[in-house]
Design an enzyme around this catalytic site. Structure first.
Site, PDB file in Angstrom:
ATOM      1  N   GLY A   1       0.844  -1.194   0.000  1.00 50.98           N
ATOM      2  CA  GLY A   1       0.000   0.000   0.000  1.00 50.98           C
ATOM      3  C   GLY A   1       0.874   1.237   0.000  1.00 50.98           C
TER       4      GLY A   1
ATOM      5  CD  GLN B   1       3.200   5.744   3.108  1.00 48.36           C
ATOM      6  OE1 GLN B   1       2.280   5.251   2.469  1.00 48.36           O
ATOM      7  NE2 GLN B   1       4.129   5.008   3.688  1.00 48.36           N
TER       8      GLN B   1
ATOM      9  CB  CYS C   1       4.964   1.925   7.953  1.00 44.76           C
ATOM     10  SG  CYS C   1       4.541   3.515   7.231  1.00 44.76           S
ATOM     11  CG  LEU C   2       6.492   1.011   1.951  1.00 45.21           C
ATOM     12  CD1 LEU C   2       5.981   1.280   0.549  1.00 45.21           C
ATOM     13  CD2 LEU C   2       7.563  -0.086   1.928  1.00 45.21           C
TER      14      LEU C   2
ATOM     15  CG  HIS D   1      -0.864   1.179   7.416  1.00 42.18           C
ATOM     16  ND1 HIS D   1       0.024   0.700   8.351  1.00 42.18           N
ATOM     17  CD2 HIS D   1      -0.120   1.953   6.577  1.00 42.18           C
ATOM     18  CE1 HIS D   1       1.236   1.174   8.100  1.00 42.18           C
ATOM     19  NE2 HIS D   1       1.173   1.948   7.022  1.00 42.18           N
ATOM     20  CD  GLU D   2      -1.234   2.472   2.850  1.00 41.49           C
ATOM     21  OE1 GLU D   2      -0.761   3.615   2.854  1.00 41.49           O
ATOM     22  OE2 GLU D   2      -0.547   1.454   3.065  1.00 41.49           O
TER      23      GLU D   2
ATOM     24  CG  HIS E   1       0.239   6.700   5.788  1.00 35.44           C
ATOM     25  ND1 HIS E   1       1.327   7.107   6.527  1.00 35.44           N
ATOM     26  CD2 HIS E   1       0.464   5.389   5.487  1.00 35.44           C
ATOM     27  CE1 HIS E   1       2.174   6.098   6.661  1.00 35.44           C
ATOM     28  NE2 HIS E   1       1.673   5.041   6.040  1.00 35.44           N
TER      29      HIS E   1
HETATM   30  O1  K1U Z   1       1.750   2.333   3.984  1.00 34.36           O
HETATM   31  C1  K1U Z   1       2.797   1.734   3.841  1.00 34.36           C
HETATM   32  O2  K1U Z   1       3.812   2.206   4.288  1.00 34.36           O
HETATM   33  C2  K1U Z   1       2.839   0.411   3.147  1.00 34.36           C
HETATM   34  C3  K1U Z   1       2.800  -0.765   4.104  1.00 34.36           C
HETATM   35  C4  K1U Z   1       1.360  -1.224   4.201  1.00 34.36           C
HETATM   36  C5  K1U Z   1       0.998  -2.179   5.277  1.00 34.36           C
HETATM   37  C6  K1U Z   1       1.735  -3.312   5.541  1.00 34.36           C
HETATM   38  C7  K1U Z   1       1.346  -4.207   6.531  1.00 34.36           C
HETATM   39  C8  K1U Z   1       0.190  -3.972   7.241  1.00 34.36           C
HETATM   40  C9  K1U Z   1      -0.534  -2.842   6.984  1.00 34.36           C
HETATM   41  C10 K1U Z   1      -0.148  -1.955   5.999  1.00 34.36           C
HETATM   42  C11 K1U Z   1       3.713  -1.842   3.539  1.00 34.36           C
HETATM   43  O3  K1U Z   1       3.509  -2.312   2.467  1.00 34.36           O
HETATM   44  S1  K1U Z   1       5.044  -2.361   4.493  1.00 34.36           S
HETATM   45  C12 K1U Z   1       5.785  -3.666   3.521  1.00 34.36           C
HETATM   46  C13 K1U Z   1       5.010  -4.938   3.556  1.00 34.36           C
HETATM   47  O4  K1U Z   1       4.169  -5.124   4.406  1.00 34.36           O
HETATM   48  C14 K1U Z   1       5.229  -5.978   2.538  1.00 34.36           C
HETATM   49  C15 K1U Z   1       6.259  -5.894   1.644  1.00 34.36           C
HETATM   50  C16 K1U Z   1       6.440  -6.897   0.699  1.00 34.36           C
HETATM   51  C17 K1U Z   1       5.610  -7.956   0.643  1.00 34.36           C
HETATM   52  C18 K1U Z   1       4.583  -8.066   1.539  1.00 34.36           C
HETATM   53  C19 K1U Z   1       4.386  -7.077   2.483  1.00 34.36           C
HETATM   54 ZN    ZN Z   2       2.567   3.211   6.132  1.00 34.21          ZN
END
Ligand code: K1U
Ligand code: ZN
Length: 180
Positions: free
Chosen positions: A46, A51, A91-92, A133-134, A137
């Site tokens: 996401g 972000q 979270c990225l 989560h998004e 943000h």
């Molecule tokens: O919003 C963001 O920063 C993105 C975030 C979203 C998220 C992840 C987990 C739970 C709720 C919301 C991410 O994508 S973090 C990376 C991640 O979870 C992932 C990366 C590669 C493959 C699978 C998952």
């Molecule tokens: Zn995030």
């Protein structure tokens, strides 16, 4: 293809309340494409416009394993929710940290899609958690806000140190706001 810079906690720009999208036009669709490129490259499931320092109510999501389920939500609103789910979130904008957060297990969402068309959908499990989560943000909220202040402080200190040690010093970039 454009990969956008992702802001990192504790950058204060992540605390901005995003404004509604007023027009779904080609500029917005270019931003959507760039956000998908950025999210897939990261990789993530996401990404919120906040972000990438664009303070409009826009999120992109794809919780599939093969990039087969892209979802664009413009001006998303949760109109109903239920159940409780506790899962590890990442979270990225908080790279390298995963912590358990409790959220609704399903959500009913109203939004507009990529062409500006009205959408209503129900999401469950990981997709529901990711949507919450998004949307957080867009409201200037981060998953670390659900943790204890001690944990949040530790994460902040580690990321501040990493930003200081990075040769490009990206965390110190100008605090200029970007609105499209
Ligand atoms: O919003 C963001 O920063 C993105 C975030 C979203 C998220 C992840 C987990 C739970 C709720 C919301 C991410 O994508 S973090 C990376 C991640 O979870 C992932 C990366 C590669 C493959 C699978 C998952
Ligand atoms: Zn995030």
């Amino acid at each position: 293809m454009a990969i956008l810079d992702i802001l990192h906690f504790p950058d204060p720009r992540l605390r901005t309340l995003a404004k509604p999208v007023e027009e779904v036009d080609d500029d917005l669709r270019q931003l959507i494409d760039d956000m998908f490129d950025t999210m897939y490259q990261a990789p993530g499931i996401g990404l919120a416009a906040t972000q990438v320092n664009v303070h409009r109510r826009l999120i992109v999501i794809d919780v599939s394993e093969d990039q087969s389920d892209p979802l664009v939500l413009i001006n998303p609103e949760i109109i109903d929710r239920g159940g409780v789910e506790s899962m590890d979130e990442g979270c990225l904008s908080v790279p390298g940290f995963y912590e358990k957060v409790s959220r609704a297990d399903w959500v009913q969402v109203r939004a507009s899609g990529r062409l500006g068309e009205p959408l209503e959908l129900r999401a469950e499990g990981l997709k529901a958690v990711c949507i919450q989560h998004e949307i957080d943000h867009l409201d200037g909220k981060l998953f670390v806000d659900y943790l204890s202040s001690l944990k949040r402080q530790r994460i902040r200190k580690k990321l501040e140190k990493e930003a200081r040690d990075r040769p490009d010093g990206r965390a110190d970039a100008s605090h200029k706001q970007q609105l499209i």
